[in-house]
Design a protein around this motif. Structure first.
Motif, short mmCIF file in Angstrom:
data_model
loop_
_atom_site.label_atom_id
_atom_site.label_comp_id
_atom_site.label_asym_id
_atom_site.label_seq_id
_atom_site.Cartn_x
_atom_site.Cartn_y
_atom_site.Cartn_z
N THR A 238 49.12 -21.98 49.95
CA THR A 238 49.10 -20.94 48.94
C THR A 238 49.00 -19.57 49.62
OG1 THR A 238 46.69 -20.86 48.72
CG2 THR A 238 47.86 -22.49 47.37
N PHE A 239 49.38 -18.54 48.88
CA PHE A 239 49.22 -17.18 49.41
C PHE A 239 47.75 -16.89 49.66
CE2 PHE A 239 53.41 -16.54 47.32
CZ PHE A 239 54.09 -15.96 48.39
N ALA A 240 46.86 -17.45 48.82
CA ALA A 240 45.43 -17.24 49.01
C ALA A 240 44.96 -17.80 50.34
CB ALA A 240 44.65 -17.88 47.86
N GLU A 241 45.48 -18.98 50.70
CA GLU A 241 45.13 -19.57 52.01
C GLU A 241 45.55 -18.66 53.15
OE1 GLU A 241 45.91 -23.86 52.78
OE2 GLU A 241 46.77 -23.80 50.76
N LEU A 242 46.64 -17.93 52.92
CA LEU A 242 47.19 -17.08 53.97
C LEU A 242 46.61 -15.66 53.93
CD1 LEU A 242 50.88 -18.30 53.64
CD2 LEU A 242 49.21 -18.97 55.38
N GLY A 243 45.61 -15.48 53.07
CA GLY A 243 44.89 -14.21 53.05
C GLY A 243 45.31 -13.22 51.98
N ILE A 244 46.23 -13.61 51.09
CA ILE A 244 46.68 -12.71 50.03
C ILE A 244 46.03 -13.15 48.72
CG2 ILE A 244 48.66 -11.71 48.83
CD1 ILE A 244 50.37 -12.42 51.24
N LYS A 245 45.01 -12.44 48.30
CA LYS A 245 44.25 -12.82 47.12
C LYS A 245 44.83 -12.18 45.85
CE LYS A 245 41.26 -14.88 49.81
NZ LYS A 245 41.16 -16.36 49.88
N GLY A 246 44.37 -12.69 44.71
CA GLY A 246 44.76 -12.13 43.42
C GLY A 246 46.00 -12.74 42.81
N LEU A 247 46.51 -13.81 43.42
CA LEU A 247 47.73 -14.44 42.91
C LEU A 247 47.46 -15.88 42.46
CD1 LEU A 247 50.19 -13.19 45.69
CD2 LEU A 247 49.80 -12.19 43.43
#
Length: 324
Positions: A238-247
């Motif tokens: 996920t984008f969250a795993e890759l450091g991009i939060k809020g999605l």
């Protein structure tokens, strides 16, 4: 013989009176399901999967009509103009209902006034995919490829202008300090055509749009939205795993009808849809298309739409985008 003729005539009159008194949605007249995207895309495949079974449950023809254009806007306008007689429904995801009213000054419809939620049936995730001709096999490798091999500039296809995929391109550009430009298409099918022909190096769209070509290796999905990985894509982070939060908030699919559609018609369609979703073959097919099947009644779908719109209204505001 005369007495028999009179009886037959009287019986015919009784049947005619019964037909005239019955509501329109209870008669065996065709039901239209409007699709706002071209044939061959993910939404079209989903609509046809459901329509086949809905025919059996409702006992009448169910016709899928593609009205592509402007990210589902034309189909939504068609729905608004349709009589509220229980014979026209619109299958759509978040973009048309939640996002278009946020990015367009005059979308030609107001979901809160012109439509009534009928039922929701699934959530899904958007994701970033790279074309087969792109050497990257992960988001990090794609970012590094753009930075070192493309001079820090890149184009990413999106299935519609001013859509959540377009705003995701902006989030990626800001996060990684790259000059990434969204290239809008008229639906996912032409975008996929250019990706598979290596005319464009990457695209952002829904898992249902990407899944088949990801499986056969013609494209590679490298990141998805959501709070957890998708069961159908266990190796894609996920984008969250890759450091991009809020999605983390997920988009949805649902059916809508013209405002004023009788509650009895809505209830009938909703119950039929719930039965269709309970069929293992249908659930398996929708899951294979990248959906998480979850039935939502009218009230639940309305709440889901409001919550999703609130999240993306803030993302759009931060992007600096001005409604056109």
């Amino acid at each position: 013989m005369l007495r028999l003729t009179r009886r037959l005539f009287a019986g015919s009159l009784a049947l005619a009176a019964l037909a005239l008194s019955a509501p329109a949605w209870s008669q065996a007249q065709p039901i239209r399901i409007l699709v706002g995207f071209p044939a061959g895309g993910g939404t079209d495949a989903i609509a046809r999967t459901l329509a086949e079974r809905l025919r059996e449950e409702l006992g009448r023809p169910v016709i899928v009509e593609n009205k592509p254009g402007a990210g589902g806007q034309l189909a939504a306008q068609e729905l608004k103009a349709s009589p509220p007689d229980g014979r026209t429904y619109f299958i759509t995801h978040d973009h048309t209902i939640s996002i278009l009213p946020l990015v367009s000054k005059q979308p030609g419809f107001d979901p809160a006034k012109d439509f009534v939620p009928v039922a929701g049936f699934a959530s899904f995730v958007n994701g970033l995919a790279v074309s087969g001709g792109t050497p990257a096999k992960s988001l990090q490798e794609y970012i590094e490829w753009v930075r070192t091999q493309q001079g820090g500039k890149g184009t990413i296809g999106v299935p519609a202008p001013a859509s959540t995929p377009e705003f995701l391109v902006g989030v990626l550009a800001q996060t990684y300090k790259l000059d990434l430009v969204a290239v809008p298409y008229r639906g996912s099918a032409p975008m996929m055509g250019d990706m598979m022909g290596n005319q464009i190096a990457a695209g952002i769209g829904s898992v249902p749009d990407f899944i088949e070509n990801h499986k056969n290796g013609r494209i590679r999905m490298v990141a998805v939205l959501g709070g957890q990985r998708q069961a159908i894509l266990p190796d894609v982070p996920t984008f969250a795993e890759l450091g991009i939060k809020g999605l983390e908030d997920l988009p949805y699919y649902g059916f809508f009808a013209p405002a004023g559609t009788p509650k009895a018609a809505i209830d009938e369609f909703s119950k039929a849809l719930a039965k269709v979703l309970a069929v293992p073959e249908v659930r398996e097919r929708l899951t294979a298309l990248g959906l998480t099947v979850e039935f939502m009644n009218s009230q639940q779908l309305a709440q889901r739409e409001r919550t999703y719109a609130k999240v993306w209204a803030e993302i759009i505001r931060k992007s600096g985008f001005q409604p056109q």
